[in-house]
Design a protein around this motif. Structure first.
Motif, short mmCIF file in Angstrom:
data_model
loop_
_atom_site.label_atom_id
_atom_site.label_comp_id
_atom_site.label_asym_id
_atom_site.label_seq_id
_atom_site.Cartn_x
_atom_site.Cartn_y
_atom_site.Cartn_z
N PHE A 371 34.37 38.88 28.91
CA PHE A 371 33.52 38.03 29.73
C PHE A 371 32.53 37.30 28.84
CE2 PHE A 371 34.76 41.40 32.72
CZ PHE A 371 35.22 40.63 33.78
N ARG A 523 41.08 34.72 36.65
CA ARG A 523 40.35 34.88 35.39
C ARG A 523 40.92 34.01 34.28
NH1 ARG A 523 38.72 40.10 32.78
NH2 ARG A 523 37.32 38.54 31.87
N LEU A 581 39.36 33.96 42.88
CA LEU A 581 38.42 35.05 42.65
C LEU A 581 37.67 35.41 43.92
CD1 LEU A 581 37.14 33.90 39.15
CD2 LEU A 581 38.66 35.82 39.62
N ALA A 597 36.13 40.36 39.59
CA ALA A 597 36.08 38.98 40.09
C ALA A 597 34.63 38.52 40.22
CB ALA A 597 36.80 38.89 41.43
N GLU A 600 33.25 37.64 36.83
CA GLU A 600 33.75 36.36 36.33
C GLU A 600 33.02 35.19 36.99
OE1 GLU A 600 35.16 34.64 33.64
OE2 GLU A 600 36.76 36.12 33.86
#
Length: 644
Positions: A371, A523, A581, A597, A600
């Motif tokens: 991330f 993602r 997401l 999710a 993200e």
């Protein structure tokens, strides 16, 4: 027969008689009479079935729910990092058997029922929060009626409140075994260093298990050597810690305390189960009395001899020996977890030693994608289930995988919600066949394995750059653009098959695979957009060469922005990523997929430049002696962490 049917209709549903003519001697075509009578007959059957169903429903509502545990006490197993303080057990965390929780019993009397709120009786959310009492305070069925009243089948992993919660369940499982005849319990202990600190505390809980058996065994089935115990230690090799099966609890506890430390780093878990079944699967004592064995494996790792899994299962099935496991949760979509460890000989502390604790599925089913921006990386995220091989071992032999360790910094998930996301605990060849038949599943596992190769993913590029006039500017910019380009290349490689399977997504019946696909595609699209936006922003800064407006500013910083400017296709991809997401969050709430999710989506996909001031590092006034020590330390060969 026709007359009997008419009388039945007249008794059950007299209002139907006029519909069929009232009398059979009327001149009505035969086919019409037959049609009417058959229709009436079906209606009567429906009425009778409904009354039976209502009676059964009323009987079910009168049943009680039993879900007991011991009072909180010293935990046998610490968290994965071996901290001094054991974190509190999370009520909504763990690993779960789809057909096990809660256990429904027929209440023998009103005094024996556990009180349930009206919301729970109606099937509302309170059902998952039934009051938990001490096991000694519950009305627990005796051994003689246990098989009749309790519907328990060991078919996988079960959520328990640490080892304390497993104590009562294991005692019940042993009593169920005793109902079928004389029983031999074989405890198989992982002798590796990762469990060394736990075994002494575990002795207390083993003693509690046998105390529970004495309390619940009203028919004295365990007396007169009806229950025997054997202790086995395993690592690279195996050793019986009791010379022979014993009925004496002190001998059992002494054997557990004598388990030697195995420093090989190898855990021959499945070979141990296979050899135990071969040696003790049809055990008879000196008098020729046959025993029904059961194996309880205590470990915190998967085992290094997984190719022997099916051999162990086949032998256990043939001998009808259930295998139970007390172990850790698997790491979601990862092979290794990590723990802190202190070498008992050198007293050297190792803060992050790899321990093979996953994955929860036969193959990796989740991508390893870092991330960007500040926030948790969730590299070690509990899967809600045990590792695949051990869970399959328990499931296929009629045992249970008890998740007995919880780590405070890891996420726990609601067991009731996670039941529908259970992995496929079938043979590997069956798993591979199912994946091969599905382009969507094949794309998921290929993307997962590609993105697990960490050397292809260099991490997040820098967001801070020196002034354009700084001689370091070009080198810093080129290096970080290279990181973004390298990440984008790997993402594109994984995204191709994923996008190609988009039309098959709605045909996928498994909730688990739907969540996998939507999260992975979302993602990957998000990262693709970020990489393109990052390089576009860098190219624009190099082209425009702006000057600082703030007098103190000395750094250009990239910050997240909702505007995607690279191209309309990039903007469309960003919208697709957000849609996917958000769908994961909406359709799979309170799951690992939803958590990832949300992480993200924490930051938007675009970038913009802002001026910033970063204070220069303080001057280093090191003495010659300090510099010499640092140089010597740099030359030292790092100490290899132990194999756990």
């Amino acid at each position: 027969m026709l007359a009997r049917l008419v009388r039945t209709i007249d008794a059950r549903a007299p209002w139907l008689i006029p519909l069929v003519g009232g009398r059979l001697d009327l001149e009505i075509p035969a086919y019409m009479v037959s049609l009417a009578l058959h229709s009436a007959f079906l209606v009567v059957l429906a009425l009778v079935g409904r009354s039976v169903h209502e009676a059964a429903s009323r009987a079910m509502i009168r049943g009680g729910v039993v879900d007991g545990k011991l009072a909180d006490s010293e935990s046998t197993f610490q968290d994965l990092d071996q901290k001094a303080e054991v974190p509190p057990v999370m009520a909504a965390a763990g690993s779960f058997a789809p057909t096990l929780a809660p256990t429904i019993t027929s209440a023998p009397s009103s005094a024996g029922a556990v009180p349930v709120s009206s919301d729970a009786a109606a099937g509302g959310p309170e059902l998952a929060r039934v009051d938990v009492q001490r096991a000694t305070e519950l009305v627990v069925p005796t051994a003689t009626v246990l098989g009749q009243n309790v519907s328990i089948k060991g078919n996988g992993a079960e959520h328990v409140e640490g080892v304390e919660g497993a104590v009562d369940r294991i005692a019940v499982e042993i009593l169920r075994r005793l109902e079928q005849g004389k029983t031999l319990v074989v405890w198989a202990f992982d002798a590796s260093g990762s469990l060394q600190a736990e075994r002494e505390r575990l002795r207390k809980h083993i003693e509690a298990i046998y105390t529970h058996i004495d309390q619940l065994d009203e028919s004295h089935l365990a007396a007169d050597k009806g229950l025997l115990t054997l202790v086995v230690a395993f690592g690279r090799d195996r050793k019986a810690m009791t010379p022979k099966p014993t009925a004496e609890l002190p001998e059992v506890l002494e054997a557990i305390g004598s388990v030697p430390l195995d420093e090989s780093g190898d855990e021959e878990t499945f070979g141990t189960v296979a050899e135990v079944v071969r040696r003790w699967g049809r055990y008879k004592d000196g008098a020729g009395q046959a025993y029904r064995p059961m194996v309880i494996v205590v470990t915190d790792e998967v085992g290094d001899d997984e190719p022997r899994l099916e051999e162990a299962i086949e032998l256990a099935q043939r001998a009808k020996v259930p295998v139970y496991v007390l172990g850790s949760q698997a790491i979601f979509g990862r092979t290794n977890g990590y723990m802190s460890y202190t070498d008992p000989r050198t007293k050297r502390f190792f803060p992050r030693v790899a321990v093979r604790q996953g994955p929860e599925s036969a193959r990796l089913e989740q991508i390893h994608l870092p991330f960007w921006y500040s926030g948790p990386q969730y590299e070690v995220l509990e899967a809600g289930f045990g590792p695949y091989a051990l869970s399959r071992l328990a499931s296929a032999t009629g045992g249970i995988y008890f998740v007995t360790r919880f780590a405070g910094e890891h996420m726990g998930f609601d067991p009731l919600r996670m039941k529908e996301y259970r992995p496929d605990w079938v043979r590997r060849d069956q798993y591979e066949a199912a994946v091969t038949k599905s382009p969507l599943r094949m794309a998921v596992v290929n993307a997962a394995e590609l993105m697990q190769e960490q050397q292809k993913l260099p991490g997040m590029p820098s967001l801070n750059f020196p002034a354009v006039e700084d001689p370091r500017f070009k080198d810093v910019m080129a290096f970080n653009q290279g990181i973004a380009e390298r990440t984008a290349y790997t993402v594109e490689e994984a995204l191709g098959p994923i996008n190609a399977a988009a039309k098959l997504r709605d045909r996928e019946a498994s909730r688990r695979w739907q969540a996998h696909y939507d999260l992975i595609r979302g993602r990957l699209l998000a990262m693709k957009v970020r990489c393109y936006e990052y390089n576009w922003a860098c190219a624009r800064l190099k082209k425009d060469m702006p000057k600082f407006k703030e007098p103190r500013a000395n750094t250009w910083r990239l910050v997240p922005d909702t505007s995607v400017q690279y191209s309309e296709k990039a903007a469309a991809a960003a919208r697709d990523a957000e849609r996917l997401l958000n769908r994961v969050i909406e359709e799979h709430p309170d799951t690992p997929w939803s958590l990832l999710a949300r992480r993200e989506l924490k930051d938007p996909f675009g970038f913009k430049w802002v001026e910033a001031y970063v204070p220069p590092p303080p001057p280093r006034n090191e003495s010659a002696e300090a510099r010499k020590k640092m140089a010597k330390k740099a030359e030292e060969k790092p100490v290899e962490p132990p194999k756990l």
